[in-house]
Motif scaffolding. Structure first.
Motif, PDB file in Angstrom:
ATOM      1  N   UNK A  67       0.834  -1.202   0.000  1.00  0.00           N
ATOM      2  CA  UNK A  67       0.000   0.000   0.000  1.00  0.00           C
ATOM      3  C   UNK A  67       0.872   1.258   0.000  1.00  0.00           C
ATOM      4  N   UNK A  68       1.983   1.221   0.723  1.00  0.00           N
ATOM      5  CA  UNK A  68       2.899   2.369   0.717  1.00  0.00           C
ATOM      6  C   UNK A  68       3.425   2.623  -0.692  1.00  0.00           C
ATOM      7  N   UNK A  69       3.722   1.540  -1.394  1.00  0.00           N
ATOM      8  CA  UNK A  69       4.215   1.662  -2.768  1.00  0.00           C
ATOM      9  C   UNK A  69       3.156   2.301  -3.666  1.00  0.00           C
ATOM     10  N   UNK A  70       1.907   1.849  -3.559  1.00  0.00           N
ATOM     11  CA  UNK A  70       0.834   2.390  -4.404  1.00  0.00           C
ATOM     12  C   UNK A  70       0.627   3.878  -4.118  1.00  0.00           C
ATOM     13  N   UNK A  71       0.598   4.251  -2.840  1.00  0.00           N
ATOM     14  CA  UNK A  71       0.392   5.655  -2.478  1.00  0.00           C
ATOM     15  C   UNK A  71       1.521   6.521  -3.025  1.00  0.00           C
ATOM     16  N   UNK A  72       2.763   6.033  -2.900  1.00  0.00           N
ATOM     17  CA  UNK A  72       3.904   6.792  -3.430  1.00  0.00           C
ATOM     18  C   UNK A  72       3.846   6.872  -4.950  1.00  0.00           C
ATOM     19  N   UNK A 106       9.480   2.027   1.899  1.00  0.00           N
ATOM     20  CA  UNK A 106       9.761   1.396   0.604  1.00  0.00           C
ATOM     21  C   UNK A 106      10.592   2.355  -0.240  1.00  0.00           C
ATOM     22  N   UNK A 107      11.372   1.790  -1.155  1.00  0.00           N
ATOM     23  CA  UNK A 107      12.277   2.605  -1.954  1.00  0.00           C
ATOM     24  C   UNK A 107      11.540   3.608  -2.834  1.00  0.00           C
ATOM     25  N   UNK A 108      10.356   3.259  -3.311  1.00  0.00           N
ATOM     26  CA  UNK A 108       9.588   4.172  -4.149  1.00  0.00           C
ATOM     27  C   UNK A 108       9.273   5.458  -3.396  1.00  0.00           C
ATOM     28  N   UNK A 109       8.956   5.343  -2.113  1.00  0.00           N
ATOM     29  CA  UNK A 109       8.652   6.530  -1.315  1.00  0.00           C
ATOM     30  C   UNK A 109       9.894   7.396  -1.138  1.00  0.00           C
ATOM     31  N   UNK A 142      10.573  11.670  10.493  1.00  0.00           N
ATOM     32  CA  UNK A 142      10.782  11.363   9.074  1.00  0.00           C
ATOM     33  C   UNK A 142      12.274  11.149   8.799  1.00  0.00           C
ATOM     34  N   UNK A 143      13.119  12.031   9.357  1.00  0.00           N
ATOM     35  CA  UNK A 143      14.565  11.890   9.166  1.00  0.00           C
ATOM     36  C   UNK A 143      15.041  10.549   9.712  1.00  0.00           C
ATOM     37  N   UNK A 144      14.555  10.186  10.890  1.00  0.00           N
ATOM     38  CA  UNK A 144      14.941   8.901  11.488  1.00  0.00           C
ATOM     39  C   UNK A 144      14.510   7.737  10.599  1.00  0.00           C
ATOM     40  N   UNK A 145      13.340   7.849  10.007  1.00  0.00           N
ATOM     41  CA  UNK A 145      12.832   6.769   9.157  1.00  0.00           C
ATOM     42  C   UNK A 145      13.632   6.621   7.874  1.00  0.00           C
ATOM     43  N   UNK A 146      13.891   7.714   7.185  1.00  0.00           N
ATOM     44  CA  UNK A 146      14.540   7.621   5.869  1.00  0.00           C
ATOM     45  C   UNK A 146      16.033   7.321   5.978  1.00  0.00           C
ATOM     46  N   UNK A 151      16.540  -0.429   6.906  1.00  0.00           N
ATOM     47  CA  UNK A 151      15.752  -0.502   5.680  1.00  0.00           C
ATOM     48  C   UNK A 151      16.527  -1.242   4.596  1.00  0.00           C
ATOM     49  N   UNK A 152      15.817  -2.028   3.812  1.00  0.00           N
ATOM     50  CA  UNK A 152      16.453  -2.785   2.726  1.00  0.00           C
ATOM     51  C   UNK A 152      17.079  -1.854   1.698  1.00  0.00           C
ATOM     52  N   UNK A 153      16.489  -0.680   1.521  1.00  0.00           N
ATOM     53  CA  UNK A 153      16.962   0.248   0.495  1.00  0.00           C
ATOM     54  C   UNK A 153      17.857   1.333   1.096  1.00  0.00           C
ATOM     55  N   UNK A 154      18.476   1.027   2.243  1.00  0.00           N
ATOM     56  CA  UNK A 154      19.356   1.999   2.906  1.00  0.00           C
ATOM     57  C   UNK A 154      20.356   2.563   1.906  1.00  0.00           C
ATOM     58  N   UNK A 155      20.396   3.872   1.804  1.00  0.00           N
ATOM     59  CA  UNK A 155      21.226   4.486   0.779  1.00  0.00           C
ATOM     60  C   UNK A 155      21.450   5.957   1.121  1.00  0.00           C
ATOM     61  N   UNK A 156      22.404   6.574   0.433  1.00  0.00           N
ATOM     62  CA  UNK A 156      22.565   8.017   0.556  1.00  0.00           C
ATOM     63  C   UNK A 156      21.424   8.681  -0.207  1.00  0.00           C
TER      64      UNK A 156
END
Length: 375
Positions: A67-72, A106-109, A142-146, A151-156
């Protein structure tokens, strides 16, 4: 009796049916999300309508990553950031930020957040005194989350390095002035995650006296929970990777705090989540002390504060570490570092010799077997 070709035909038909149903469900959900997002316009929607819609988006996001992916995908992150930038009631802005934090699993978000210049928006909110603590704490969430390394998509993230100094300064200020444990926890979690993102963060932590703020929070009862302590020790352990941070940690009583964290006792009153946090605090405290003990005066100070005695207990007493193997390994490593730096001499006791003389794997197996014999 079905032939092989019949079975293949049936399997292909069922596969296509499943794909068609999935496509239909996706289309229906997308249409419903689009309808919701159309109401996220402060020019045509009332405050009640906005809060209701954002609340629905949060609930949908909690249903799962799909659902997060669809919303994003349908532009939800863009819409929410647009709402945050508008002149709206604080409660709507705070709720919109919470929705963004919920969706950014999710990475899309994350991609949508980057395209929306989300980091710049978060930095502006955190650094603006005109926003209430409630709003700024949600931005910290939000900063803590991203930036979560889990997260699987942990990235800069695009724009993050450019705004890192402002984020560290604002988050440190949020922790310093936090009126509640919850606000402090969000700010500290964001700072802790930032320390994983880039080594440059340590320079800003030194510049804005973040260690002093975090250590003092423990005496001001902002960080009474094990979850808050977990964030603080994460910052100290990551900073301790750089010898340039040693003085700041020591001068602000970081060594004493780390030894105190080692002395936290797990007990039956703690929830499962609290016990897990307690194990992380023990493990990270031992790791931080191992790094700080590279400096002989630090090693001597750790010993004088009772750190070595507690490390021996964590190794030999399974209950003291809640049966955690990772705490055992970290404690063994810290103990060996202390002995290697300070030398055995008067520190040499049968318990310590038993833990540091064999190979570390042999000591690990010995402690594990020894503990099992009491079960």
């Amino acid at each position: 009796m079905m032939t092989g070709s019949d079975k293949k035909y049936l399997l292909d038909s069922l596969t296509k049916l499943g794909q068609s149903v999935s496509s239909l469900v996706d289309m229906v959900l997308s249409v419903q999300v689009q309808v919701l997002l159309e109401t996220l316009d402060s020019r045509v929607s009332s405050t009640h309508c906005l809060t209701s819609t954002v609340g629905h988006l949060i609930n949908l996001g909690l249903e799962g990553e799909y659902m997060c992916y669809i919303i994003a995908r349908e532009g939800g992150i863009h819409k929410l950031f647009d709402l945050c930038r508008e002149e709206i009631l604080e409660v709507v802005r705070a709720q919109s930020l919470r929705a963004i934090a919920t969706l950014c699993c999710v990475s899309k978000s994350i991609i949508e957040l980057e395209e929306s210049n989300g980091v710049e928006c978060l930095s502006d909110i955190l650094g603006a005194d005109r926003y209430t603590e409630m709003v700024r704490s949600e931005a910290a969430g939000v900063v803590a989350q991203i930036t979560s390394p889990n997260l699987d998509h942990y990235q800069h993230i695009s724009g993050f390095i450019e705004h890192m100094e402002d984020l560290v300064r604002s988050l440190t200020g949020l922790c310093l002035n936090a009126s509640s444990h919850e606000v402090f926890l969000l700010g500290a979690a964001a700072i802790a995650n930032i320390t994983f993102m880039d080594p440059l963060s340590s320079d800003y932590l030194l510049q804005y006296h973040t260690v002093m703020v975090l250590v003092e929070s423990c005496t001001l009862h902002k960080a009474d929970s094990l979850f808050a302590k977990d964030q603080i020790v994460t910052v100290l352990a990551n900073m301790a990777q750089s010898t340039s941070c040693f003085t700041d940690i020591v001068d602000n009583e970081g060594l004493s705090l780390l030894v105190n964290f080692l002395n936290i006792r797990p007990n039956a009153k703690l929830t499962e989540a609290e016990l897990a946090a307690c194990e992380r605090v023990h493990q990270k405290s031992a790791i931080a002390l191992t790094r700080l003990a590279k400096d002989p005066p630090n090693a001597q100070s750790i010993v004088s504060k009772g750190g070595m005695q507690r490390l021996v207990q964590l190794c030999k007493d399974s209950g003291a570490r809640n049966g955690s193997d990772v705490v055992l390994v970290a404690s063994l490593a810290a103990l060996r570092k202390l002995v290697s730096v300070c030398g055995e001499g008067p520190l040499s006791t049968p318990d310590i010799r038993q833990l540091v003389h064999p190979k570390i794997m042999d000591s690990y197996l010995m402690c594990s077997k020894h503990n099992e014999s009491f079960v």
